[in-house]
Design a protein around this motif. Structure first.
Motif, PDB file in Angstrom:
ATOM      1  N   ALA A 260       0.718  -1.131   0.103  1.00 18.17           N
ATOM      2  CA  ALA A 260      -0.011   0.165   0.108  1.00 18.17           C
ATOM      3  C   ALA A 260       0.967   1.293   0.014  1.00 18.17           C
ATOM      4  CB  ALA A 260      -0.857   0.040   1.178  1.00 18.17           C
ATOM      5  N   LEU A 261       1.960   1.301   0.809  1.00 15.51           N
ATOM      6  CA  LEU A 261       2.970   2.502   0.947  1.00 15.51           C
ATOM      7  C   LEU A 261       3.551   2.618  -0.453  1.00 15.51           C
ATOM      8  CD1 LEU A 261       4.188   4.768   2.568  1.00 15.51           C
ATOM      9  CD2 LEU A 261       6.009   2.809   3.227  1.00 15.51           C
ATOM     10  N   ILE A 262       4.014   1.673  -1.273  1.00 12.00           N
ATOM     11  CA  ILE A 262       4.682   1.640  -2.400  1.00 12.00           C
ATOM     12  C   ILE A 262       3.811   2.126  -3.589  1.00 12.00           C
ATOM     13  CG2 ILE A 262       5.679   0.411  -4.284  1.00 12.00           C
ATOM     14  CD1 ILE A 262       6.882  -1.671  -2.169  1.00 12.00           C
ATOM     15  N   SER A 264       0.942   4.064  -3.081  1.00 13.52           N
ATOM     16  CA  SER A 264       0.572   5.325  -2.548  1.00 13.52           C
ATOM     17  C   SER A 264       1.875   6.273  -2.999  1.00 13.52           C
ATOM     18  CB  SER A 264       0.664   5.606  -0.953  1.00 13.52           C
ATOM     19  OG  SER A 264       0.415   6.911  -0.611  1.00 13.52           O
ATOM     20  N   ILE A 265       3.086   5.994  -2.853  1.00 19.41           N
ATOM     21  CA  ILE A 265       4.250   6.973  -3.093  1.00 19.41           C
ATOM     22  C   ILE A 265       4.294   7.100  -4.736  1.00 19.41           C
ATOM     23  CG2 ILE A 265       6.764   7.075  -3.428  1.00 19.41           C
ATOM     24  CD1 ILE A 265       6.719   5.575  -0.619  1.00 19.41           C
ATOM     25  N   THR A 266       3.835   6.002  -5.420  1.00 18.39           N
ATOM     26  CA  THR A 266       4.066   6.063  -6.952  1.00 18.39           C
ATOM     27  C   THR A 266       2.944   6.702  -7.462  1.00 18.39           C
ATOM     28  OG1 THR A 266       4.866   3.643  -6.882  1.00 18.39           O
ATOM     29  CG2 THR A 266       3.819   4.475  -8.869  1.00 18.39           C
ATOM     30  N   ILE A 267       1.741   6.825  -6.736  1.00 24.24           N
ATOM     31  CA  ILE A 267       0.689   7.604  -7.330  1.00 24.24           C
ATOM     32  C   ILE A 267       1.074   9.003  -7.163  1.00 24.24           C
ATOM     33  CG2 ILE A 267      -1.798   8.211  -6.613  1.00 24.24           C
ATOM     34  CD1 ILE A 267      -2.251   5.524  -6.138  1.00 24.24           C
ATOM     35  N   LYS A 268       1.694   9.387  -5.757  1.00 24.34           N
ATOM     36  CA  LYS A 268       2.097  10.834  -5.645  1.00 24.34           C
ATOM     37  C   LYS A 268       3.051  11.207  -6.688  1.00 24.34           C
ATOM     38  CE  LYS A 268      -0.589  11.426  -2.066  1.00 24.34           C
ATOM     39  NZ  LYS A 268      -2.003  12.042  -2.253  1.00 24.34           N
ATOM     40  N   LEU A 269       3.965  10.462  -6.749  1.00 23.52           N
ATOM     41  CA  LEU A 269       5.104  10.799  -7.950  1.00 23.52           C
ATOM     42  C   LEU A 269       4.379  11.050  -9.372  1.00 23.52           C
ATOM     43  CD1 LEU A 269       8.103   8.207  -6.847  1.00 23.52           C
ATOM     44  CD2 LEU A 269       7.985  10.685  -6.692  1.00 23.52           C
ATOM     45  N   VAL A 270       3.554  10.357  -9.655  1.00 20.44           N
ATOM     46  CA  VAL A 270       3.051  10.364 -10.955  1.00 20.44           C
ATOM     47  C   VAL A 270       2.161  11.652 -10.985  1.00 20.44           C
ATOM     48  CG1 VAL A 270       1.086   9.524 -12.475  1.00 20.44           C
ATOM     49  CG2 VAL A 270       2.541   7.928 -11.484  1.00 20.44           C
ATOM     50  N   GLU A 271       1.421  11.860  -9.674  1.00 18.24           N
ATOM     51  CA  GLU A 271       0.618  13.148  -9.602  1.00 18.24           C
ATOM     52  C   GLU A 271       1.576  14.483  -9.757  1.00 18.24           C
ATOM     53  OE1 GLU A 271      -3.262  11.654  -7.145  1.00 18.24           O
ATOM     54  OE2 GLU A 271      -1.689  12.870  -6.194  1.00 18.24           O
ATOM     55  N   LEU A 272       2.709  14.387  -9.076  1.00 11.31           N
ATOM     56  CA  LEU A 272       3.543  15.468  -9.248  1.00 11.31           C
ATOM     57  C   LEU A 272       4.109  15.676 -10.292  1.00 11.31           C
ATOM     58  CD1 LEU A 272       5.569  17.342  -7.491  1.00 11.31           C
ATOM     59  CD2 LEU A 272       6.845  15.793  -7.123  1.00 11.31           C
TER      60      LEU A 272
END
Length: 402
Positions: A260-262, A264-272
């Motif tokens: 779940a953490l990985i 979440s981080i991946t999604i945030k990086l894509v959004e950034l």
């Protein structure tokens, strides 16, 4: 894997209870015994610490049924299930607790397995365990933990002067010795795989002793736990585990949390990355429009805001309600409304009026822009709006407040 504490209740609180502590890892019995009544359950409180507690209910208090369905099992059918059962039950459906098992198929007919018990009786036993600080996340009818047999063969074991039977996957019974012949006859005298010595069985029944598996009933049940996924603790009676009881639980939770953490981080990086791209695109659009509005001027992207303010100040002539003031109001709109893009901008100095032709994703966006500007004290006049492919194009006229 942690040790297991099995507790088999009686019909009422005055009946005796049997219990057993079993180690799945060592495949051996740690301890076992009987309680005279539910009033002695406090003697098992300490034994329940750091053990997985399984409560077994007498099978004559839990009815297992396979319900035919008009279509594949879904949430709507789950809501309608009590009404589908109502005609087959002699009591008020509201007095029952219905637990849902696995969906299945009989030939081409969709089905669902359910377990049914009296809600008040069920709640009484849950409350007794709670009062004695024994947390049982799993509650099952005892005979469901008998081993599976060949189709149309019975598995049976004797417990407390009753015979517990299981036919196929979803038929169980608790039969008094005096009813034995009638029960077996009603089933067509099937072969019986028995896990304890037998006496007084009808001669028409073929007996198949499973002597290699003769054991205490609760020990036999403990060995079958990995094969049974059903649980009567559902719906309002379900308990969520507060913590891991053994490494296997902890490991599964840790893996799930890491995934779940990985994610979440991946999604945030894509959004950034998407936001950075949008920012770069917006900057390029601002520079392009500035050069078109003020041809021949040198653009400094890092100072573009100051350049725009200076150029607009010259055009507006310092008027409080002039071009600069109105365009400043528009800047706040662009920050608040997504997918609202200006195409042309014209200022009528004589009338103090700014005319904006823009492109938006829908008609409602223009209404939202008009509302924001009016709330800021401006006089807004909206022109005609037209569809242009996937967008809406229109004109807005705005002036300073009266």
């Amino acid at each position: 894997m942690t040790e297991i504490l099995l507790i088999r209740t009686g019909l009422n609180l005055q009946d005796n209870l049997t219990w057993l502590v079993y180690s799945p890892q060592e495949q051996e019995i740690i301890a076992s015994g009987e309680l005279a009544s539910a009033s002695e359950l406090n003697t098992l409180t300490e034994k329940s610490d750091n053990r997985d507690v399984i409560v077994l209910l007498p099978s004559d208090q839990v009815q297992l049924k396979t319900i035919p369905l008009p279509t594949k099992w879904n949430r709507k059918l789950e809501q309608a299930l009590p009404y589908m059962l109502e005609e087959d039950l002699a009591c008020d459906i509201d007095d029952l607790h219905i637990a849902i098992g696995d969906p299945g198929m009989i030939e081409e007919q969709h089905t669902i397995n359910v377990g049914i018990t009296d809600a008040t009786w069920f709640e009484q036993w849950l409350e007794v365990f709670r009062e004695n600080e024994i947390t049982a996340y799993t509650v099952l009818p005892d005979a469901l933990l008998l081993p599976n047999s060949a189709p149309d063969e019975l598995a049976g074991i004797e417990l407390n002067d009753q015979w517990l039977f299981k036919l196929n996957d979803w038929h169980i019974a608790a039969v008094e010795q005096s009813w034995l012949a009638g029960y077996l006859s009603a089933l067509g005298n099937p072969d019986v795989n028995h896990y304890s010595p037998v006496t007084d069985f009808p001669e028409a029944v073929t007996l198949k002793p499973q002597t290699q598996d003769y054991d205490l009933p609760l020990a036999l049940f403990a060995k079958q736990l990995p094969h049974v996924k059903f649980n009567l603790r559902q719906g309002r009676y379900q308990l969520k585990k507060q913590g891991s009881l053994w490494w296997g639980y902890w490991k599964s939770a840790a893996i799930a949390a890491s995934i779940a953490l990985i994610c979440s981080i991946t999604i945030k990086l894509v959004e950034l990355n998407q936001l950075n791209t949008q920012v770069a695109l917006s900057k390029a659009q601002v520079v392009d429009r500035y050069q078109r509005a003020f041809p021949g001027t040198k653009v400094r992207p890092q100072l573009i805001r100051s350049q725009i303010k200076g150029a607009l100040a010259k055009i507006s002539g310092g008027s409080d309600v002039g071009f600069l003031s109105l365009t400043n109001e528009l800047v706040s709109v662009f920050n608040q409304v997504n997918e609202f893009t200006p195409e042309t901008l014209r200022y009528d100095n004589r009338r103090g009026e700014l005319r904006l032709r823009a492109r938006a994703k829908d008609f409602q966006t223009f209404g939202k822009v008009k509302s924001i500007l009016e709330n800021n004290g401006l006089t807004v006049e909206q022109g005609s709006l037209n569809n242009d492919g996937d967008f809406v194009v229109g004109e807005i006229k705005l002036r300073g407040g009266a």
